[in-house]
Design a protein around this motif. Sequence first.
Motif, short mmCIF file in Angstrom:
data_model
loop_
_atom_site.label_atom_id
_atom_site.label_comp_id
_atom_site.label_asym_id
_atom_site.label_seq_id
_atom_site.Cartn_x
_atom_site.Cartn_y
_atom_site.Cartn_z
N LEU A 141 -64.32 -41.37 8.09
CA LEU A 141 -65.22 -40.39 8.59
C LEU A 141 -66.03 -40.75 9.99
N GLN A 142 -66.54 -42.03 10.13
CA GLN A 142 -67.24 -42.50 11.13
C GLN A 142 -66.13 -42.42 12.19
N ALA A 143 -64.85 -42.72 12.44
CA ALA A 143 -64.06 -42.47 13.31
C ALA A 143 -63.82 -41.01 13.85
N LEU A 144 -63.69 -40.19 12.83
CA LEU A 144 -63.64 -38.58 13.26
C LEU A 144 -64.88 -38.17 14.07
N PHE A 145 -65.96 -38.67 13.61
CA PHE A 145 -67.31 -38.09 14.24
C PHE A 145 -67.40 -38.74 15.54
N TRP A 146 -66.97 -40.05 15.56
CA TRP A 146 -67.02 -40.72 17.05
C TRP A 146 -66.14 -40.81 17.96
N ASN A 147 -64.90 -40.00 17.44
CA ASN A 147 -63.81 -39.92 18.45
C ASN A 147 -63.09 -41.24 18.75
N SER A 186 -52.27 -38.54 13.09
CA SER A 186 -52.00 -38.57 14.62
C SER A 186 -53.13 -37.97 15.50
N TRP A 187 -52.97 -38.61 16.64
CA TRP A 187 -54.02 -38.20 17.47
C TRP A 187 -53.55 -37.82 18.96
N LEU A 188 -54.17 -36.93 19.79
CA LEU A 188 -53.47 -36.37 21.02
C LEU A 188 -54.55 -36.97 21.93
N ALA A 189 -54.08 -37.82 22.87
CA ALA A 189 -54.93 -38.63 23.85
C ALA A 189 -54.53 -38.29 25.50
N ASN A 190 -55.35 -38.14 26.17
CA ASN A 190 -55.14 -38.04 27.56
C ASN A 190 -54.47 -39.51 28.09
N ILE A 196 -59.48 -39.22 23.18
CA ILE A 196 -58.94 -38.62 22.29
C ILE A 196 -59.25 -36.91 22.34
N ASN A 197 -58.33 -36.14 22.34
CA ASN A 197 -58.58 -34.76 22.20
C ASN A 197 -58.42 -34.00 21.02
N MET A 198 -57.81 -34.76 20.00
CA MET A 198 -57.82 -34.04 18.62
C MET A 198 -57.26 -34.96 17.83
N TRP A 215 -59.04 -31.99 13.61
CA TRP A 215 -60.44 -32.19 14.30
C TRP A 215 -60.19 -32.15 15.64
N ASP A 216 -60.43 -31.17 16.37
CA ASP A 216 -60.34 -30.84 17.67
C ASP A 216 -61.69 -31.23 18.45
N TYR A 217 -61.47 -32.02 19.56
CA TYR A 217 -63.03 -32.46 20.58
C TYR A 217 -62.66 -31.61 21.75
#
Length: 283
Positions: A141-147, A186-190, A196-198, A215-217
């Motif tokens: 959960l921390q990783a999700l909130f902290w990107n 999975s993660w989508l990163a630039n 990380i964008n998603m 979880w979209d940023y």
Amino acid sequence: MKHSSILTATVMALTVAILASCHTHKNAVKETTNASPASTEQITFLKKVSDNTQKSQFVTSKMKFTVEYGPQQVSLTGNLKMKRDDVIRLQLMAFGFVEAGRIEFTKDYVLIMDRINKQYLKSPYAHITFLRNSGINFYTLQALFWNELFLPGKQSLDGNALEKLSTTMSSDEVVISFDEGKMNYSWLANQQTGRINMTNIAYRDAYKGNTQLNWDYKGFTKLGTSSFPNDMGITLTTPDREIKLGVKLNYLGTESDWETRTVVSDKYREVTVDEILRRFMAL
């Protein structure tokens, strides 16, 4: 719907989105898939992603929180307070100044407070079956909130952990993924920045249907020496429901002068996870 019912529904919707997303994942982590060894290029990129980690120990902010569940749409203000490796606290406010609900994740337990109806749930992660069996804990959960990147059940990612992740590179974006049984992370990163964008957590079941937490940023702002997500869209999709949450942060800071643990008054009645879920489904 009365104002107090809306507030209760909002607290429970957030609870359902974060907790019930793991409910159908029971026993999924019993099967594992060994990823192919990562190349030097992949490891270099994954370290770039890890280097984007927010360095501040504390993150605090005013928050605008929205919930969309079927025809119901609710918008509230609140506060987000976090301490690295210790606590995540969301406070939902009524009328802009009265706290209606609180959700607090610590390393050891989950606390959910409904201040309108004076009831609460407090439980260790190990006692919540769908959290325990899915491998999702405080650090996920921390990783999700902290990107940030994460692996289920891990507190942090060292070089060995990064090697378990696979990457698929294109001209602009990189898909980072990890499979474990019926679970896919999975993660989508630039590709240029490593940001990380998603993040997507998916559980696939050919018989009961698929469940996923997306979880979209959507936006970032400067905080200290790095950036931090200030606009997040969270969508939980199950075979029979979809819940959308929006979290927009304003006045991001690193305030540390606050109590990191909530003490529950003896005037509150303790309830169970099943009771909260039943109440939400009855709304």
